[in-house]
Design an enzyme around this catalytic site. Sequence first.
Site, PDB file in Angstrom:
ATOM      1  N   SER A   8       0.832  -1.322  -0.011  1.00 18.00           N
ATOM      2  CA  SER A   8       0.009  -0.147   0.016  1.00 18.00           C
ATOM      3  C   SER A   8       0.684   1.361   0.059  1.00 18.00           C
ATOM      4  O   SER A   8       1.582   1.344   0.887  1.00 18.00           O
ATOM      5  CB  SER A   8      -0.953   0.073   1.247  1.00 18.00           C
ATOM      6  OG  SER A   8      -1.451   1.463   1.429  1.00 18.00           O
ATOM      7  N   HIS A  33      -1.161  -1.254  -4.198  1.00 17.36           N
ATOM      8  CA  HIS A  33      -2.621  -1.115  -3.638  1.00 17.36           C
ATOM      9  C   HIS A  33      -2.685   0.590  -3.317  1.00 17.36           C
ATOM     10  O   HIS A  33      -1.764   1.245  -2.680  1.00 17.36           O
ATOM     11  CB  HIS A  33      -2.445  -1.466  -2.486  1.00 17.36           C
ATOM     12  CG  HIS A  33      -3.886  -1.601  -1.582  1.00 17.36           C
ATOM     13  ND1 HIS A  33      -4.876  -2.314  -1.716  1.00 17.36           N
ATOM     14  CD2 HIS A  33      -4.108  -0.707  -0.386  1.00 17.36           C
ATOM     15  CE1 HIS A  33      -5.967  -2.177  -1.241  1.00 17.36           C
ATOM     16  NE2 HIS A  33      -5.469  -1.010  -0.109  1.00 17.36           N
ATOM     17  N   ASP A  35      -4.798   3.549  -1.956  1.00 21.31           N
ATOM     18  CA  ASP A  35      -5.706   3.855  -0.731  1.00 21.31           C
ATOM     19  C   ASP A  35      -6.189   5.233  -1.069  1.00 21.31           C
ATOM     20  O   ASP A  35      -5.453   6.260  -0.766  1.00 21.31           O
ATOM     21  CB  ASP A  35      -5.070   3.683   0.680  1.00 21.31           C
ATOM     22  CG  ASP A  35      -4.985   2.332   0.981  1.00 21.31           C
ATOM     23  OD1 ASP A  35      -6.195   1.587   0.931  1.00 21.31           O
ATOM     24  OD2 ASP A  35      -4.096   1.873   1.520  1.00 21.31           O
ATOM     25  N   MET A  37      -8.883   8.106  -0.175  1.00 19.86           N
ATOM     26  CA  MET A  37      -9.546   8.441   1.014  1.00 19.86           C
ATOM     27  C   MET A  37     -10.233   9.866   0.945  1.00 19.86           C
ATOM     28  O   MET A  37      -9.424  10.742   0.171  1.00 19.86           O
ATOM     29  CB  MET A  37      -8.993   8.317   2.621  1.00 19.86           C
ATOM     30  CG  MET A  37      -8.153   6.988   2.678  1.00 19.86           C
ATOM     31  SD  MET A  37      -7.443   7.142   4.143  1.00 19.86           S
ATOM     32  CE  MET A  37      -6.565   5.440   4.374  1.00 19.86           C
ATOM     33  N   HIS A  66      -8.275   1.198  -4.171  1.00 22.65           N
ATOM     34  CA  HIS A  66      -9.177   0.783  -2.883  1.00 22.65           C
ATOM     35  C   HIS A  66      -9.817   2.162  -2.768  1.00 22.65           C
ATOM     36  O   HIS A  66      -9.250   2.968  -2.024  1.00 22.65           O
ATOM     37  CB  HIS A  66      -8.515   0.339  -1.696  1.00 22.65           C
ATOM     38  CG  HIS A  66      -9.237   0.021  -0.315  1.00 22.65           C
ATOM     39  ND1 HIS A  66      -8.718   0.027   0.725  1.00 22.65           N
ATOM     40  CD2 HIS A  66     -10.675   0.109  -0.158  1.00 22.65           C
ATOM     41  CE1 HIS A  66      -9.657  -0.331   1.471  1.00 22.65           C
ATOM     42  NE2 HIS A  66     -10.642  -0.027   1.307  1.00 22.65           N
ATOM     43  N   MET A  68     -12.056   4.467  -0.631  1.00 20.02           N
ATOM     44  CA  MET A  68     -12.554   4.738   0.657  1.00 20.02           C
ATOM     45  C   MET A  68     -13.357   6.112   0.721  1.00 20.02           C
ATOM     46  O   MET A  68     -12.818   7.134   1.176  1.00 20.02           O
ATOM     47  CB  MET A  68     -11.602   4.708   2.068  1.00 20.02           C
ATOM     48  CG  MET A  68     -10.967   3.241   2.309  1.00 20.02           C
ATOM     49  SD  MET A  68      -9.594   3.117   3.151  1.00 20.02           S
ATOM     50  CE  MET A  68      -8.383   3.286   1.787  1.00 20.02           C
ATOM     51  N   MET A 142     -11.529  -6.227   5.190  1.00 19.72           N
ATOM     52  CA  MET A 142     -10.573  -5.182   6.049  1.00 19.72           C
ATOM     53  C   MET A 142     -10.259  -6.004   7.362  1.00 19.72           C
ATOM     54  O   MET A 142     -11.220  -6.531   8.101  1.00 19.72           O
ATOM     55  CB  MET A 142     -11.351  -3.929   6.377  1.00 19.72           C
ATOM     56  CG  MET A 142     -11.474  -3.115   5.245  1.00 19.72           C
ATOM     57  SD  MET A 142     -10.455  -2.503   4.255  1.00 19.72           S
ATOM     58  CE  MET A 142      -9.169  -1.686   5.502  1.00 19.72           C
ATOM     59  N   ASP A 181      -6.923  -6.706   4.246  1.00 23.79           N
ATOM     60  CA  ASP A 181      -6.232  -5.401   4.094  1.00 23.79           C
ATOM     61  C   ASP A 181      -6.130  -4.665   5.328  1.00 23.79           C
ATOM     62  O   ASP A 181      -7.335  -4.486   6.069  1.00 23.79           O
ATOM     63  CB  ASP A 181      -7.113  -4.208   3.269  1.00 23.79           C
ATOM     64  CG  ASP A 181      -6.386  -3.059   3.272  1.00 23.79           C
ATOM     65  OD1 ASP A 181      -5.280  -2.745   3.647  1.00 23.79           O
ATOM     66  OD2 ASP A 181      -6.976  -2.195   2.598  1.00 23.79           O
TER      67      ASP A 181
HETATM   68  C1  DX5 Z   1      -6.268   1.391   5.772  1.00 23.79           C
HETATM   69  C2  DX5 Z   1      -5.997   0.958   4.251  1.00 23.79           C
HETATM   70  C3  DX5 Z   1      -4.914  -0.185   4.252  1.00 23.79           C
HETATM   71  C4  DX5 Z   1      -3.698   0.333   5.143  1.00 23.79           C
HETATM   72  C5  DX5 Z   1      -2.856  -0.825   5.048  1.00 23.79           C
HETATM   73  O1  DX5 Z   1      -7.414   2.305   5.618  1.00 23.79           O
HETATM   74  O2  DX5 Z   1      -7.026   0.723   3.466  1.00 23.79           O
HETATM   75  O3  DX5 Z   1      -4.519  -0.259   2.955  1.00 23.79           O
HETATM   76  O4  DX5 Z   1      -2.860   1.325   4.545  1.00 23.79           O
HETATM   77  O5  DX5 Z   1      -1.647  -0.322   5.865  1.00 23.79           O
HETATM   78  P1  DX5 Z   1      -1.000  -1.433   7.043  1.00 23.79           P
HETATM   79  O6  DX5 Z   1      -0.408  -2.591   6.314  1.00 23.79           O
HETATM   80  O7  DX5 Z   1       0.185  -0.469   7.487  1.00 23.79           O
HETATM   81  O8  DX5 Z   1      -1.932  -1.840   7.919  1.00 23.79           O
HETATM   82 ZN    ZN Z   2      -6.525  -0.307   1.469  1.00 24.02          ZN
END
Ligand code: DX5
Ligand code: ZN
Length: 221
Positions: A8, A33, A35, A37, A66, A68, A142, A181
């Site tokens: 990620s 990956h 992320d 947000m 991903h 969010m 998750m 994840d």
């Molecule tokens: C959380 C993210 C994950 C996260 C994973 O909201 O979706 O992808 O960054 O990071 P680690 O491996 O540090 O938990």
């Molecule tokens: Zn993620």
Amino acid sequence: MTTKIAPSILAADFAAMGEAIKKIDENGADLIHCDVMDGNFVAPITFGGQMVKSIRPLTKLPLDVHLMIEHPKSQIDFFADAGADIITVHYGACAKISPSYLEETLKLIKSRGVKCGAVINPDIDAEKIFSVLPLCDMVVLMSVFPGYGGQKFIPEVLQKIKKVREYAVVSGFSELDIEVDGGITEENAATVRAAGANVLVAGSAVFRSPDMRATIARLKA
Ligand code: DX5
Ligand code: ZN
């Protein structure tokens, strides 16, 4: 199934993202990956389609986006145009709009020629997404509450991984990718794989490792 590792980039230095992409690519990652947000579905804001567009020419690895975010349908074109290979959306963000919104969003992603997946938070039952499984290339479970990297893996999710894998096999979707994840480490990766996951997201474990290549290999082995 062979295990795939999806570092990620949330854990990367955003001021040196190009270098981070090259480094994970050269050290054995299988997907990247991303992320996304929005400051609403989760509190922080990370990046949007523009980041994915900038990363795209730097690697041939699949970009695993991903989302969010609230109202994910409104962003699908941006990420598809940016070169995403797979886009995953949260059941929770969709369910609050309408009962059919998740299915509509997955179909919209597919209509853009992009793979799709549904994501559920640790407190959401696996059964909630069983009806859309035939549409999904991947299911994301998750193992932390989304929003932040570096959290601790929630072990209760192991049962859910088993349940989804069993359901997928009996329903004829044995090739379904199950991605887990959050909080994946070299210590818990084998247990997560044994439960039935074949795609492991790893942010902190990969980016904080003194030897990224060895860590990615150990997460897979
Ligand atoms: C959380 C993210 C994950 C996260 C994973 O909201 O979706 O992808 O960054 O990071 P680690 O491996 O540090 O938990
Ligand atoms: Zn993620």
